[in-house]
Design an enzyme around this catalytic site. Structure first.
Site, short mmCIF file in Angstrom:
data_model
loop_
_atom_site.label_atom_id
_atom_site.label_comp_id
_atom_site.label_asym_id
_atom_site.label_seq_id
_atom_site.Cartn_x
_atom_site.Cartn_y
_atom_site.Cartn_z
N LYS A 1 -2.28 -5.39 16.68
CA LYS A 1 -3.59 -5.53 17.30
C LYS A 1 -3.39 -5.75 18.81
CE LYS A 1 -7.87 -8.27 16.60
NZ LYS A 1 -8.44 -9.40 15.83
N SER B 1 -13.00 -8.34 13.91
CA SER B 1 -12.65 -7.57 15.09
C SER B 1 -11.45 -6.65 14.90
CB SER B 1 -12.38 -8.52 16.24
OG SER B 1 -11.23 -9.33 15.97
N SER C 1 -11.51 -11.95 11.15
CA SER C 1 -11.16 -10.64 11.73
C SER C 1 -10.03 -9.89 11.07
CB SER C 1 -10.85 -10.80 13.21
OG SER C 1 -12.05 -10.94 13.92
N1 GLN Z 1 -16.73 -11.87 13.46
C1 GLN Z 1 -16.14 -13.06 13.99
C2 GLN Z 1 -16.60 -13.26 15.40
O1 GLN Z 1 -17.21 -12.39 15.91
C3 GLN Z 1 -14.68 -12.96 13.82
C4 GLN Z 1 -13.84 -13.11 15.02
C5 GLN Z 1 -12.38 -13.13 14.74
O2 GLN Z 1 -11.94 -13.49 13.64
N2 GLN Z 1 -11.60 -12.82 15.76
O3 GLN Z 1 -16.38 -14.27 15.99
#
Ligand code: GLN
Length: 456
Positions: A52, A127, A151
């Site tokens: 990532k 994400s 995420s």
């Molecule tokens: N959807 C979550 C957010 O927007 C997840 C973020 C993450 O795990 N990096 O904060």
């Protein structure tokens, strides 16, 4: 083969922000030579991996899918990057994500969304949609993601990949560009539970460079997965179904698939009980206060002086403050700005106790909910996400609708416990559905045992 596959299909999926063809081939050749010389190599040596783009890689662009980092090439490696290099896994490239890991669809990437390989009109989750799509589309067998509120797991659920968030502190965060430090955790994105176990064993372990790193041995996950898969059952495993995580707001196909999984677990010898975690009702609210508070402070480092782009004001004096404002104004996307503003607001004098202070108390209550149920059961199961992959644009105008997708994944981050997604079904529309397994802190081994039972 992976590089060829990326070349053939990634123009449509767009999982990668950067492909390092030469670097990957050089590592592969070096591994071949060492193997030919009879060297004893790591069992994952030569297996291609994608990272990532919030994991720093020396000399290779690391952007967090943000304009603000420009073409920043880090001068150092994250601890996970270093371990991967030492073990001889070719790093084929960096994967797309929501900007600074904020989102559930990759639509907040400054460089365009990744598409779900199962249906190119739909989101791959977020994400970490890039890592999930790359693995789901057989572009790489292994990837790493980061999980602050789901995420790794939610993209896993909507792309049919395995993804795990280890116990907080089990994998070093050194070189993970911080979103919300008390919630962030690096973890594997793979096709099978056994692969996730092997990759976690490689990247996990104590690291003096991360002050929150756990000083304890990495559990023998591969061995546990192997023995459970061999037996096809775990006698006496106590599984809890969280009442609050399987009711309203979940799609029917998701609930049906979840019920099937629970029956399968029963069939494999598990004892299943319903449990209640009454404070989970407040977990989204607590997360969306604590996370932006930490975001606003972590992202203060992007000031136009230290990394990435520098934008000078078009008129008026060029002061440090005005360069900072112009750079951040041009460099950050809307969702990032929204969270920084929220975060600075909830931390400001006069509001601190009402918002941030209360949210921290709720966080403790959620931890206590988990503590109480883990006295009765070994693991918990729930759907990972309330819906299957939604269509592009469906939730982009309504941040609250997007945030609701995290309802089942967030409690684990607030409590620091391990949780993972295991693909368990396909919806009527032919879209993947996942189930989440959660275990107490330091209980990653039990989580993997239950996960391999579900996978089998
Ligand atoms: N959807 C979550 C957010 O927007 C997840 C973020 C993450 O795990 N990096 O904060």
């Amino acid at each position: 083969a992976c590089l060829d596959r990326i070349e053939a299909i990634d123009p449509r999926v767009r999982a990668f922000l950067h492909v390092d063809r030469e670097g990957a081939l050089a590592t592969a050749a070096a591994v071949d030579a060492r193997r030919a010389a009879g060297e004893d190599l790591h069992r994952l040596a030569g297996v291609p991996i994608a990272l990532k783009d919030n994991l720093v890689t020396r000399g290779i662009p690391t952007t967090c899918a943000s304009r603000i980092l420009g073409d920043w090439r880090p001068p150092y490696d994250a601890t996970v990057t270093r371990k991967i290099k030492e073990a001889g896994l070719p790093i084929v490239g960096k994967t797309n994500m929501d900007e600074f890991a904020m989102g559930s669809s990759t639509e907040h990437s400054a460089f365009g969304a990744t598409r779900n390989p199962w249906d190119l009109e739909r989101i791959p989750g977020g994400s970490g949609g890039g890592s999930a799509a790359a693995v789901a589309a057989y572009m790489v067998p292994l990837a790493l993601g980061s999980d602050t509120g789901g995420s790794i797991r939610q993209p896993g659920s909507v792309t049919g990949t395995v993804g795990a968030k280890p116990t907080y502190g089990a994998v070093s965060r050194y070189g993970l560009i911080a979103m919300a430090s008390s919630l962030d955790q690096i973890g594997p994105v793979t096709r099978t539970v056994a692969d996730a176990a092997a990759l976690t064993e490689l990247v996990g372990g104590f690291d003096p460079a991360d002050s929150t790193s756990l000083d304890e041995p990495v559990p023998a996950l591969t061995e546990a997965v192997r023995s459970v898969a061999g037996q096809g059952s775990i006698k006496g495993l106590k599984v809890g179904v969280v009442k609050e995580l399987s009711g309203d707001g979940y799609e029917k196909d998701v609930i049906d698939a979840f019920k099937d999984t629970v029956e399968r677990l029963r069939g494999a010898g598990a004892e299943v009980v319903e449990v209640s975690c009454p404070n989970f009702e407040y977990s989204l609210a607590a997360y969306y206060l604590i996370m932006p508070a930490e975001v606003s402070s972590n992202l203060a480092r992007f000031d136009g002086m230290r990394y990435g782009i520098r934008v000078e004001p078009t008129e008026g004096p060029v002061t440090a403050e005005r360069v900072m404002a112009a750079t951040r104004g041009a460099g950050f996307g809307d969702e990032v700005k929204r969270r920084i503003i929220l975060g600075t607001h909830v931390l400001s004098a006069g509001y601190y106790d009402a918002y941030y202070g209360s949210a921290q108390k709720v966080r403790t209550l959620i931890q206590r909910d988990f503590d109480a149920v883990f006295e009765r059961v070994d693991v918990l199961v729930s759907p990972t996400a309330p819906t299957t992959a939604f269509k592009f644009g469906e939730k982009t105008d309504d941040p609250m609708a997007m945030y609701l997708n995290d309802v089942a994944t967030i409690p684990a981050n607030l409590a620091g416990i391990p949780a993972m997604n295991v693909p368990n079904s396909v919806s009527g529309e032919g879209l993947p559905i996942g189930v989440q397994v959660l275990a107490p802190a330091h209980g990653d081994l039990k989580m993997y045992e239950a996960a391999s039972l579900i996978e089998a």
